[in-house]
Scaffold this active site. Structure first.
Site: not given
Ligand code: NOJ
Length: 580
Positions: A235, A284
């Site tokens: 993310d 790993e």
């Molecule tokens: C990207 C994620 O896909 C989204 O849903 C989220 O709100 C933001 N990152 C923050 O984590």
């Protein structure tokens, strides 16, 4: 799929794009995988509490197998207050009790693997939740303490520190800083420092200069890899390293980035040291665990750095998602992205829909010329004009999907698109949960419209989802339900099943050749083993080009083709697949 072949196509080609030779090993499974994103809270609810859960995923394994995907990517299922749909993680190495237990997770992985499907988990390293033990400790500790050093705590500006430390906005609206009431130190009981949160205030950004933070994520990667996870989706992968030197630099818009690695908040060169460390951890394992970066970096040469084999290995490519339904735009993106993939050693990725954007069946149903970004903002705000043409939207969504599923590289699909779901643009205000809605003073509706729980059956409570769904489902979900479409020729579900089955049989190599000229009425490419994709992005019916045997058309994004005779014309906004 047979990833072993990567030979150049025959001499009939006009443009050949060739990627590096593939290794035909299990470790390369991801290069051309069809990955299905599960948003766990909205997939299937086994215990009837209205929130989808992990046993719900396990209970639908037959559906996933029949769909024909290679992997599932699960959005976060960790303990969370759901301030941002689970992207506010309380504990990175556990399961939200409302979604199940670690044992349920293990059972789901076992069932998924038994079905020949890989599992990708979401890692959220830019921020924890404000309920994470580290953040609780940081709030209880005094300014300057080691507890605070895991996050970005700063004194405010102004005479009494009453102004945020910088002008940075949050992605969800409002400032990226929140002031705390101190509970320790000389200032206890009074307003004190500010902490950084690029997203909601419940999502404090972690300080990646802190070795403890770095080490802890290695532990998390090993924890899930040891439990059988095959890969990770990272993310906001481009945000981890920030220039926090004083005075903090101004950045009034998060949308504008520089392309030289010196942006104050995003895509800084140093972030790749982190991913080199992650790659060592992922290697790993046998096979090495895969990783795909979510990095909304507009410069392709910069995005590629995340996809290096010495880094995460893959990066999401949102270019098609942001493009209009238009032959030239699609062709240019494909040509450029395949060349980039070749340069990086990764395979390309493709995606039209996910849990953050308006569903593509709705986007493509908007009037011609509507600006995509403006359009998304409009739909997310829940307006009613211009109206979406659902028939056209779905027709074009299916044509685009067939065009995309034939391409070399990995295809990422979002749950519900195989049911032809549209954005639920008219969710009642009282049901909305996206932090954007709250942080913009109820101006921007947010992303809930693509997160409504799936309809499985045409009747019954929650259309077979389980309990009363956490977001209300519209009446039109009935005809889009899985049961209403299963076995129905021409349904969107049967179209996806057919396409994914053929993709497995036919897809080889990581190259394509364009057989049509740019600007031609039909866009035509072939893959190394001779199978072809023919797309009509226009609205006019076109004659099938000479040399194509109609009997070899095995898939249509429109009405099913009668294979005994085959069609002699290509309807508007339709894609055909042609067997070798
Ligand atoms: C990207 C994620 O896909 C989204 O849903 C989220 O709100 C933001 N990152 C923050 O984590």
């Amino acid at each position: 799929m047979d990833p072993a072949i990567s030979t150049a196509p025959e001499a009939t080609t006009q443009t050949a794009i060739q990627s590096p030779t593939l290794q035909s090993s299990e470790s390369q499974w991801w290069r051309q995988a069809a990955v299905y994103q599960i948003y766990p809270r909205s997939f299937a609810d086994a215990n009837g509490d209205g929130l989808g859960d992990l046993p719900g995923v396990t209970s639908r394994m037959g559906y996933l197998t029949e769909l024909g995907i290679d992997a599932v990517w699960l959005s976060p299922f960790y303990p969370s207050a759901l301030a941002d749909g689970g992207y506010d993680v309380d504990d990175y190495r556990n399961v939200d009790p409302r979604l199940g237990t670690l044992e349920d997770f293990d059972a789901m992985v076992t069932a998924t693997h038994a079905s020949g499907i890989k599992v990708i988990a979401d890692v959220v390293p830019n921020h924890s939740s404000n309920r994470h033990a580290w953040f609780t400790a940081a709030l209880a500790a005094a300014p300057g303490s080691p507890e605070r050093a895991r996050y970005h705590f700063f004194d405010g500006l102004g005479e009494n520190g009453e102004l945020p430390p910088s002008d940075w906005p949050s992605h969800f609206g409002g400032p990226a800083w929140t002031r705390v009431i101190e509970s320790a130190g000389p200032n206890a009981g009074a307003p004190g420092q500010w902490y950084l949160h690029l997203f909601a205030s419940e999502q404090p950004d972690l300080n990646w200069d802190n070795p403890e933070v770095r080490e802890d994520f290695h532990t998390t990667l090993r924890f899930w890899s040891d439990r059988g996870v095959d890969g990770f989706r990272i993310d906001v992968a481009h945000a981890l390293v920030k220039d926090m030197s004083l005075p903090l630099r101004s950045k009034p818009s998060l949308e504008i980035l520089v392309d030289d690695g010196t942006d104050v908040l995003f895509d800084r060169d140093e972030v790749h040291e982190i991913y080199a460390g992650w790659r060592s951890v992922l290697n790993e394992y046998d096979p090495p665990r895969t990783a795909v970066a979510e990095a909304w970096v507009p410069f392709t040469h910069r995005r590629l750095r995340y996809a290096q084999p010495t880094g995460l290995g893959q990066a999401f490519n949102f270019d098609l998602l942001q493009a209009p339904f238009e032959a030239t735009a699609f062709r240019d993106i494909v040509t450029r992205c395949l060349a980039e993939a070749q340069a990086s050693g990764a395979s390309s990725t493709w995606v039209f829909s996910n849990h953050d954007v308006v569903r593509h069946a709705s986007r493509y149903g908007l009037p011609d010329g509507t600006d995509q970004a403006g359009l998304e903002a409009w739909l997310l705000s829940g307006g009613s004009t211009p109206a979406v043409d659902p028939e056209r939207g779905l027709r074009r969504a299916r044509a685009a999907t067939a065009f995309m599923l034939g391409l070399p590289g990995s295809a990422y699909l979002y749950q519900g698109e195989e049911l032809g779901l549209f954005e639920v643009a008219d969710l009642p205000a009282g049901s909305l949960q996206d932090p954007t809605w709250f942080r913009t003073g109820n101006k921007v509706k947010g992303r809930d419209g693509c997160r409504v729980p799936l309809p499985w059956d045409p009747t019954g409570a929650g259309f077979g989802f389980g309990g009363a769904p956490w977001l209300p489902q519209p009446a039109w979900f009935a005809e889009h339900s899985a049961a209403a479409q299963a076995g129905v020729p021409g349904s969107t579900l049967e179209f996806y099943r057919a396409a994914l089955a053929l993709r497995r049989t036919l897809q080889t190599g990581e190259s394509l050749s364009w057989l049509s000229e740019p600007g031609a009425a039909l866009t035509h490419y072939t893959r190394p083993n001779g199978w072809g994709v023919l797309a009509n992005f226009g609205t006019e019916v076109q004659e099938l080009p000479a040399g194509i045997d109609p009997a070899k058309i095995v898939l249509s994004s429109g009405a099913p083709v009668a294979q005994s005779t085959g069609p002699t014309r290509v309807p508007g906004e339709t894609t055909f697949w042609i067997a070798p």
